[in-house]
Design a protein around this motif. Sequence first.
Motif, mmCIF file in Angstrom:
data_model
loop_
_atom_site.group_PDB
_atom_site.id
_atom_site.type_symbol
_atom_site.label_atom_id
_atom_site.label_comp_id
_atom_site.label_asym_id
_atom_site.label_seq_id
_atom_site.Cartn_x
_atom_site.Cartn_y
_atom_site.Cartn_z
ATOM 1 N N CYS A 83 0.735 -1.197 0.571
ATOM 2 C CA CYS A 83 0.156 -0.306 0.066
ATOM 3 C C CYS A 83 0.952 1.515 -0.259
ATOM 4 O O CYS A 83 1.790 1.670 1.391
ATOM 5 C CB CYS A 83 -1.198 -0.614 0.841
ATOM 6 N N GLY A 105 -0.229 4.115 0.730
ATOM 7 C CA GLY A 105 -0.726 5.250 2.005
ATOM 8 C C GLY A 105 0.077 4.811 3.226
ATOM 9 O O GLY A 105 0.411 5.547 4.117
ATOM 10 N N CYS A 106 0.238 3.632 3.323
ATOM 11 C CA CYS A 106 0.572 3.262 5.006
ATOM 12 C C CYS A 106 1.753 1.906 5.105
ATOM 13 O O CYS A 106 2.033 1.704 5.523
ATOM 14 C CB CYS A 106 -0.447 2.734 6.179
ATOM 15 N N PHE A 125 -6.239 3.767 1.237
ATOM 16 C CA PHE A 125 -5.599 3.824 -0.455
ATOM 17 C C PHE A 125 -6.531 3.632 -1.087
ATOM 18 O O PHE A 125 -6.337 2.354 -0.772
ATOM 19 C CB PHE A 125 -4.087 4.523 0.251
ATOM 20 N N CYS A 182 -6.758 -0.535 0.593
ATOM 21 C CA CYS A 182 -6.451 -0.803 1.113
ATOM 22 C C CYS A 182 -7.431 -0.501 2.837
ATOM 23 O O CYS A 182 -7.739 0.011 2.316
ATOM 24 C CB CYS A 182 -5.006 0.369 1.772
ATOM 25 N N CYS A 217 -5.943 1.991 5.383
ATOM 26 C CA CYS A 217 -5.689 3.499 5.372
ATOM 27 C C CYS A 217 -7.013 4.282 4.384
ATOM 28 O O CYS A 217 -7.394 4.931 4.458
ATOM 29 C CB CYS A 217 -4.618 4.033 5.122
#
Length: 96
Positions: free
Chosen positions: A7, A9-10, A24, A19, A22
Amino acid sequence: MLVERKCSGCGVWISTDVCPKCGFDSNPKRVRVQKIRDVKTQKESAEPEKIDLVLKKWKNTKNPILKLTYWFGYSIWFVYFSILSFIAFLVAWLPG
Ligand SMILES: [Zn+2]
């Protein structure tokens, strides 16, 4: 079969586009579209502001010569557009 990917994002490994941790969206196609959209909106929002700022500074300058050039340029722009619209008017109304 699902492909696992990291991911953006995280950093967690996920097998879905969005995800679960988070939220994303890691779908490569959508990420690319989003990136293009981001660049586009950045350009659109940054450029007019810059010109606006320069024009405002120019207009409110204490320097009388700069102020004169502003109004001089403004009147030239105004005359230019009047002539252009006049020509457009003529072309639209002249027969043939
Ligand atoms: Zn995530």
